[in-house]
Design an enzyme around this catalytic site. Structure first.
Site, PDB file in Angstrom:
ATOM      1  N   GLU A 124      57.900  97.362  55.162  1.00 40.08           N
ATOM      2  CA  GLU A 124      58.166  95.998  55.368  1.00 40.08           C
ATOM      3  C   GLU A 124      59.794  95.771  55.728  1.00 40.08           C
ATOM      4  O   GLU A 124      60.252  95.004  56.426  1.00 40.08           O
ATOM      5  CB  GLU A 124      57.695  94.978  54.256  1.00 40.08           C
ATOM      6  CG  GLU A 124      58.088  93.493  54.223  1.00 40.08           C
ATOM      7  CD  GLU A 124      57.440  92.797  55.299  1.00 40.08           C
ATOM      8  OE1 GLU A 124      56.396  92.673  55.305  1.00 40.08           O
ATOM      9  OE2 GLU A 124      58.398  92.353  56.230  1.00 40.08           O
ATOM     10  N   ILE A 131      63.166  89.013  55.055  1.00 40.13           N
ATOM     11  CA  ILE A 131      62.063  88.467  55.892  1.00 40.13           C
ATOM     12  C   ILE A 131      60.700  88.941  55.783  1.00 40.13           C
ATOM     13  O   ILE A 131      60.473  90.031  56.236  1.00 40.13           O
ATOM     14  CB  ILE A 131      62.582  88.059  57.243  1.00 40.13           C
ATOM     15  CG1 ILE A 131      63.870  87.461  57.515  1.00 40.13           C
ATOM     16  CG2 ILE A 131      61.189  86.979  58.124  1.00 40.13           C
ATOM     17  CD1 ILE A 131      64.346  87.425  59.027  1.00 40.13           C
ATOM     18  N   GLY A 182      77.635  95.079  51.891  1.00 40.00           N
ATOM     19  CA  GLY A 182      76.491  96.028  51.960  1.00 40.00           C
ATOM     20  C   GLY A 182      75.495  95.333  52.941  1.00 40.00           C
ATOM     21  O   GLY A 182      74.274  95.898  52.994  1.00 40.00           O
ATOM     22  N   GLU A 185      75.376  99.706  58.375  1.00 36.34           N
ATOM     23  CA  GLU A 185      74.865 100.935  57.950  1.00 36.34           C
ATOM     24  C   GLU A 185      75.975 101.634  57.440  1.00 36.34           C
ATOM     25  O   GLU A 185      77.114 101.399  57.768  1.00 36.34           O
ATOM     26  CB  GLU A 185      74.439 101.245  59.287  1.00 36.34           C
ATOM     27  CG  GLU A 185      73.009 100.654  59.805  1.00 36.34           C
ATOM     28  CD  GLU A 185      72.037 100.636  58.951  1.00 36.34           C
ATOM     29  OE1 GLU A 185      71.370 101.645  58.492  1.00 36.34           O
ATOM     30  OE2 GLU A 185      71.722  99.511  58.476  1.00 36.34           O
ATOM     31  N   LYS A 200      64.692  98.206  65.413  1.00 34.04           N
ATOM     32  CA  LYS A 200      63.877  97.171  64.967  1.00 34.04           C
ATOM     33  C   LYS A 200      62.849  96.797  65.976  1.00 34.04           C
ATOM     34  O   LYS A 200      61.839  96.482  65.576  1.00 34.04           O
ATOM     35  CB  LYS A 200      64.619  96.025  64.062  1.00 34.04           C
ATOM     36  CG  LYS A 200      65.520  96.760  62.876  1.00 34.04           C
ATOM     37  CD  LYS A 200      66.426  95.772  62.554  1.00 34.04           C
ATOM     38  CE  LYS A 200      67.136  96.306  61.080  1.00 34.04           C
ATOM     39  NZ  LYS A 200      68.105  95.334  60.734  1.00 34.04           N
ATOM     40  N   GLY A 298      71.393  92.905  53.066  1.00 39.89           N
ATOM     41  CA  GLY A 298      71.886  92.815  51.767  1.00 39.89           C
ATOM     42  C   GLY A 298      71.118  93.412  50.761  1.00 39.89           C
ATOM     43  O   GLY A 298      69.737  93.503  50.936  1.00 39.89           O
TER      44      GLY A 298
HETATM   45  N1  HSE Z   1      72.631  97.261  58.826  1.00 35.36           N
HETATM   46  C1  HSE Z   1      71.453  96.298  58.998  1.00 35.36           C
HETATM   47  C2  HSE Z   1      71.939  94.876  59.355  1.00 35.36           C
HETATM   48  C3  HSE Z   1      70.961  96.321  57.668  1.00 35.36           C
HETATM   49  O1  HSE Z   1      72.795  94.437  59.304  1.00 35.36           O
HETATM   50  O2  HSE Z   1      70.840  94.176  59.809  1.00 35.36           O
HETATM   51  C4  HSE Z   1      69.429  95.598  57.316  1.00 35.36           C
HETATM   52  O3  HSE Z   1      68.548  96.623  58.271  1.00 35.36           O
END
Ligand code: HSE
Length: 407
Positions: A124, A131, A182, A185, A200, A298
């Site tokens: 998930e 989300i 945070g 990546e 994604k 986050g």
């Molecule tokens: N680095 C990714 C982003 C983290 O900023 O969406 C979450 O997948």
């Protein structure tokens, strides 16, 4: 107690451990016996952490302990995450992960391994941070034929674009803040070059169709060419710059899948999605339009999504959950034949060449007097709707500063 192990004690992994401790009361509504983190696997020690005594350095401690029923992989990257996940599945532990790189590249294999061993593999948190999107696709929308899916899928780049647009902030400064928060990546190139968004949308397209969309076949552009002037021109035509991952079913049954910055009109539901927030737009033939919105990155939001998988796995011990997709490959459309309107920014002296190449369909963007000083020497146009191939042919060797598709 259902015993679990967490692989990787970084931003997400530590969030998972803390959430399971802090929200035990809420978790017990679904898993009355409770969930307990028995082990945390990391190459580092954490002597000052309240969880220091649970840290182990060998995956074998976890895979050989029959008490451990669920493994959360929050390490990121393909290896050793793949080997460890496979080993856990082969040793009778279901696995959940936030690792989109692994899910996209080797998720099919891990789902097969899970099936062969009567286990489950869930992910998930791999799309959209906090989300809930994959579970609705797996459960609430199984009856739907989905024909469009995608949206704003990367929190770091949406945060950067928002700060650049709203505060005139410099790209590198905002990226640094996104890293501190945070969101980014470990190698932020994956965010800013669009690779993370590409992975994604590959996962979403695979889930929506039940067939594997190949990330390597998806055209991918990031946000590194976006400049302050693009926001000014976009604003003048009532649009905002957003990095999108979009998958659409075409009339011939093939799928068009792309990751790129788009100019989104102000009456579109993705337009106001700003900062670290993500939004996933879904069109089903019966349910019509849906949009899922929340924090896309986050520690706590992502940990929340991981723990939602832990709870689902804990509620289904001994009951393998259906794989998200099979091994069949999703046929992607020829991306050169896709049609869009294109925004072009160029040095003012290229205006004549552009007008000659694109003809009467080309509209020059009028800034209405605003920001003209800062943009002296620059011009921008919007084309009529043309295919990617025709656009490239007409542009030929004309030198331009940036090109963005219109949504
Ligand atoms: N680095 C990714 C982003 C983290 O900023 O969406 C979450 O997948």
């Amino acid at each position: 107690m259902i015993e679990i192990a967490v692989l990787g004690f970084g931003t997400v992994g530590s969030g998972v451990v803390e959430l399971i401790d802090n929200n035990q009361e809420w978790i017990r509504r679904s898993v009355p016996e409770g969930i307990h983190v028995k082990y945390i696997l990391d190459i580092r020690d954490f002597p000052n952490s309240p969880y220091a005594d649970r840290v182990v350095h060998s995956i074998d401690v976890i895979t050989e302990d029959p008490e451990v029923r669920i493994v959360c992989e929050t390490m990121g990257g393909k290896e050793p995450a793949f080997t460890f996940s496979r080993k856990a599945l082969e040793n009778g532990k279901s696995v959940c992960t936030s690792n989109k790189e692994l899910v996209e590249a080797l998720g099919t294999e891990l789902m097969l391994t899970a099936k062969q061993n009567g286990m489950s593999y869930l992910f998930e948190a791999s799309v959209g941070g906090g989300i809930p999107i994959l579970r609705p696709l797996r459960n609430s929308l199984v009856q739907e034929e989905i024909t469009v899916i995608g949206g704003i899928l990367n929190g770091t780049t949406n945060y950067i674009l928002t700060k650049m647009e709203q505060e005139g902030a410099a790209f590198d400064d905002v990226l640094k803040i996104a890293q501190e928060k945070g969101y980014a990546e470990r190698n932020p190139e994956a965010d800013v070059e669009g690779y993370d968004c590409g992975r994604k949308i590959a996962i979403l397209a695979s889930l929506a169709t039940g067939k594997k969309a190949d990330y390597d076949e998806i055209p991918c552009e990031g946000i590194t060419k976006i400049a302050a002037s693009d926001f000014a021109y976009a604003k003048a035509i009532g649009r905002a710059v957003k990095l999108l991952g979009i998958a659409r079913k075409l009339g011939d049954g093939s799928w068009s899948v792309r990751t790129a910055p788009f100019l989104v009109p102000d009456d579109h539901p993705l337009y106001p999605v700003s900062g670290v927030f993500n939004a996933v737009f879904v069109h089903g033939t019966m349910v019509d339009d849906l949009m899922f919105y929340g924090r896309g990155a986050g520690k706590n939001p992502t940990a929340s999504a991981v723990v939602s998988d832990v709870v689902e796995l804990a509620m289904h011990i001994g009951v393998p959950l259906r794989s998200a997709w099979n091994e069949e490959k999703l046929t992607l459309a020829d991306s050169d034949l896709e049609s869009h309107r294109f925004y072009i920014r160029a040095a003012a002296e290229q205006a004549e060449a552009l007008e000659a190449a694109f003809g009467s369909g080309l509209e020059q963007i009028d800034l209405g007097g605003q920001e003209e000083d800062a943009l002296t020497g620059t011009t921008a146009f919007v084309t009529g709707e043309i295919s990617e191939r025709t656009f490239a042919e007409r542009l030929g060797s004309i030198e331009v500063q940036n090109v963005i598709r219109l949504l």
